[in-house]
Motif scaffolding. Structure first.
Motif, PDB file in Angstrom:
ATOM      1  N   SER A  87      43.836 114.319  21.011  1.00  0.00           N
ATOM      2  CA  SER A  87      44.975 113.463  20.678  1.00  0.00           C
ATOM      3  C   SER A  87      44.741 112.690  19.390  1.00  0.00           C
ATOM      4  O   SER A  87      43.620 112.295  19.085  1.00  0.00           O
ATOM      5  CB  SER A  87      45.233 112.481  21.823  1.00  0.00           C
ATOM      6  N   PRO A  88      45.797 112.442  18.615  1.00  0.00           N
ATOM      7  CA  PRO A  88      45.678 111.627  17.401  1.00  0.00           C
ATOM      8  C   PRO A  88      45.697 110.144  17.736  1.00  0.00           C
ATOM      9  O   PRO A  88      46.214 109.725  18.778  1.00  0.00           O
ATOM     10  CB  PRO A  88      46.919 112.021  16.600  1.00  0.00           C
ATOM     11  N   GLN A  89      45.132 109.340  16.840  1.00  0.00           N
ATOM     12  CA  GLN A  89      45.182 107.885  16.987  1.00  0.00           C
ATOM     13  C   GLN A  89      46.647 107.440  17.022  1.00  0.00           C
ATOM     14  O   GLN A  89      47.423 107.732  16.104  1.00  0.00           O
ATOM     15  CB  GLN A  89      44.446 107.215  15.832  1.00  0.00           C
ATOM     16  N   ALA A  90      47.032 106.739  18.081  1.00  0.00           N
ATOM     17  CA  ALA A  90      48.437 106.378  18.285  1.00  0.00           C
ATOM     18  C   ALA A  90      48.992 105.556  17.127  1.00  0.00           C
ATOM     19  O   ALA A  90      50.145 105.728  16.722  1.00  0.00           O
ATOM     20  CB  ALA A  90      48.585 105.615  19.606  1.00  0.00           C
ATOM     21  N   SER A  91      48.178 104.664  16.556  1.00  0.00           N
ATOM     22  CA  SER A  91      48.670 103.789  15.488  1.00  0.00           C
ATOM     23  C   SER A  91      48.906 104.536  14.177  1.00  0.00           C
ATOM     24  O   SER A  91      49.499 103.988  13.247  1.00  0.00           O
ATOM     25  CB  SER A  91      47.681 102.646  15.253  1.00  0.00           C
ATOM     26  N   TYR A  92      48.465 105.778  14.083  1.00  0.00           N
ATOM     27  CA  TYR A  92      48.662 106.558  12.867  1.00  0.00           C
ATOM     28  C   TYR A  92      49.960 107.360  12.887  1.00  0.00           C
ATOM     29  O   TYR A  92      50.223 108.129  11.956  1.00  0.00           O
ATOM     30  CB  TYR A  92      47.486 107.514  12.653  1.00  0.00           C
TER      31      TYR A  92
END
Length: 677
Positions: free
Chosen positions: A241-246
């Protein structure tokens, strides 16, 4: 198996697809745990409130699985894994702790720090105790994701290494202060795809962007408590998963749109990945995912005292990539980023850890063997950070093809030569030829060396010529953090100054070092911001500084320096000899006269062995098929140079000179390139 409260369809369940995979009519859930007694799937609504839970009904080969009808993309979920809580035997199962699926394609938010996320009573500090508080309100939930996306013919660029120019950038820091990027997009993948950013990358000749970690990571509790944050992101908690804030829009599709836009602009995307450890830390860290799923499988533990993690990364734990299930997870996640997200390659943090076998670092170990034979991963760009903090961890030159390696010897020797350190000219000459001593073996090409003068870890290029000492007070560690070995020189004043003489000298050295980077064999890597004179005010370890210190100041960009980098990359494209893939004709001996490579002394003769320890000015002649290149490097004072016979035409000079004058007057701290084609 324990009876489930969820309506699993056993006939449709599959053990061959790990994670939460949406299928026709529902979603298949599967997770590996070799030592669990049961695995409980928990569902949550969009607010994070629990709705239903039930035991996965099937298990084979350590994979627990079940097919849940009428569940599709957008569903939030997590696991509670049941089993023995016996820390002295390495088991830390605790079903009170909600666990993140290692294969989750998206996490709904970041972790909220609370004592409940620890498997033991953290107030006592005794990891043998058992904590039964529910951690679900604080732990990110996995989100079932739809992999379908219209790529509209997007294909990997697969640019040759010899044509590659890498730009190492922090996704957030690159665009947080970019005036052309809308504020709501700054610091995200959407910002990276903004036309103004792409235009800049194309202007300076970048062919690949290497992004600091973007996989989901934690902001360390001790930093949060001090009002700081984990800015760099080398603290991964999930590899899919990607960093949510990005994500400006909160959806994974944003990454795909960004990659598609960069590919259209001719730019590859390389991810900095951290498969050597996870954010759960030592045995006294939180129980968020791997530790609670199966501590003995996912982590290396002390063979004599399995209660304790075996740490060669300096972060508290080491991922057990020698275990088949863990190795599969790593390879599956890499393939996911290539096949589903169209990523073009990876830079592996502390990569020596990935090659650790029971006997130590092994270049033919399980991880490297798996990568070399994998039909997907063996064809993308693979870069190793060739060291870790364990015994025998420094392995520059020791990785197998097709890996390339960060070459810190290039960084230190280039800095040392231009700083006029004694007896550096010979070592600098080796860096110009691709470091053949380190990489000219085992059938490896000259592009095995990823050359850099500055990277995220250390001084920026501008700070290298502006500070003698690190200034890391803002990190809250009393200056103990960060490198002390900076090979820097403030050239007369510590930090910013109005002294025109000092500033002129700094600019000259920066241009000379950049020239050395792009005129050397190997793969050049430029730190984002170095092309515009970016400073971090002497902080050489901005890992915790998510602010003006670490963000690029576009308004203060040095446009003359930007033009200089553009000219260097253009010259490199014009002369393929500068990026030769072979070490043919190069022995690595400093004084050898070879068919394709000649070393030139300012007196108008070939260099001799006795010249190398004392000279600060010399030339390198590369013989081409239809022309020759003459590169002159002068780290010393102004020097008179007698050029070789021939009609030499100036192609590039870092400082003003009279190109037709014979002999040539070479300015101090300068580089010039001539050709006779």
């Amino acid at each position: 198996m324990t009876k489930s409260d969820l309506p699993f369809d056993r006939s449709a369940a599959r053990s061959d697809m790990l994670g939460a995979e949406p299928q026709e009519g529902g979603t298949n859930f599967a997770i590996f745990s070799e030592h669990a007694s049961a695995v409980e799937l928990c569902l949550f609504d969009d607010s994070g409130a629990p709705t239903q839970s039930g035991m996965l009904p099937e298990m084979e080969g350590g994979i627990w699985f079940g097919f849940l009808p009428d569940v599709g993309p957008g569903q939030r979920y997590g696991y509670r894994v049941h089993g023995p809580y016996e820390p002295d035997r390495g088991h830390r199962f605790n079903p009170a702790k909600l666990l993140i699926d290692p294969y989750a394609r998206r996490l709904d938010r970041e972790l909220i720090w609370n004592d409940a996320v620890f498997g033991y009573d953290v107030a006592t500090g005794d990891d043998l105790t058992f904590d039964d508080r529910d951690s679900a309100p604080f732990v990110p939930k996995g989100v079932v994701s739809d992999p379908v996306f219209d790529w509209n013919g997007d294909l990997a660029i697969r640019r040759r290494w010899s044509e590659t120019v890498i730009y190492e950038a922090h996704l957030r820091g690159l665009t947080m202060q970019h005036p052309a990027v809308p504020e709501e997009q700054r610091g995200t993948f959407a910002a990276l795809a903004h036309p103004a950013v792409l235009d800049h990358l194309n202007r300076i000749g970048v062919t690949a962007v290497e992004l600091l970690p973007v996989q989901s990571f934690l902001r360390d509790q001790h930093l949060v408590d001090k009002g700081l944050t984990n800015y760099w992101g080398y603290n991964t908690i999930n590899f899919f998963s990607p960093q949510a804030s990005y994500l400006a829009g909160g959806h994974v599709e944003e990454i795909k749109r960004t990659v598609k836009a960069l590919h259209k602009a001719g730019i590859e995307v390389i991810l900095d990945v951290v498969y050597n450890h996870t954010a759960e830390g030592s045995e006294k860290g939180p129980t968020l995912s791997f530790r609670g799923i199966d501590n003995l499988t996912y982590y290396l533990t002390d063979p004599d005292h399995p209660r304790h993690c075996y740490d060669v990364t300096g972060t508290g734990n080491t991922l057990n990539v020698a275990h088949p299930a863990v190795l599969r997870m790593v390879l599956d996640s890499l393939r996911y980023w290539v096949e589903v997200m169209h990523i073009d390659g990876f830079r592996f943090d502390l990569a020596s850890t990935l090659g650790r076998e029971p006997t130590g670092f092994e270049r033919e170990g399980a991880f490297f063997a798996a990568m070399k034979q994998d039909p997907v991963l063996s064809s993308v760009k693979l870069i190793a950070e060739p060291w870790d903090v364990g015994d025998g961890g420094y392995q520059v030159g020791g990785f197998p093809w097709p890996f390339r390696e960060w070459n810190d010897k290039f960084r230190d020797d280039v800095r040392g030569f231009w700083r006029r350190d004694p007896e550096m000219t010979g070592r600098f000459s080796e860096r110009l030829l691709g470091s053949p001593v380190q990489f000219g073996h085992s059938l490896r090409p000259a592009t095995s060396s990823v050359n850099f003068i500055a990277a995220h870890d250390g001084f920026t290029l501008r700070d290298t010529v502006s500070y003698n000492h690190k200034h890391n007070e803002a990190n809250g560690e009393d200056g103990r953090d960060g490198h002390d070995h900076n090979v820097s020189d403030n050239m007369g004043a510590e930090g910013a100054t109005d002294d025109a003489v000092i500033n002129d000298a700094r600019n000259a050295r920066v241009k000379a070092m950049l020239a050395a980077l792009f005129l050397s064999r190997g793969v050049p890597m430029l730190l984002a911001g170095d092309e515009m004179g970016n400073t971090q005010d002497g902080n050489n370890n901005v890992y915790a500084q998510d602010n003006d210190t670490s963000w690029l100041d576009w308004d203060a960009a040095d446009t003359d320096l930007i033009d200089w980098v553009a000219r260097l990359t253009a010259l490199r494209r014009s002369f393929p000899d500068l990026s030769s893939r072979t070490f043919e004709g190069i022995s690595g001996a400093q004084g050898d006269r070879l068919d394709a490579v000649h070393w030139w002394h300012p007196e108008g003769r070939h260099m001799e062995d006795s010249d190398w320890p004392t000279t600060l000015c010399f030339g390198l002649i590369l013989d081409g098929d239809d022309h020759n290149l003459l590169m002159l490097f002068n780290a010393g004072d102004a020097t008179t140079i007698t050029l070789p016979e021939g009609n030499w035409r100036l192609r590039l000079a870092s400082r003003d000179l009279a190109p037709e004058a014979r002999p040539l007057e070479m300015p101090p701290q300068s580089v010039a390139v001539f050709d006779n084609g």
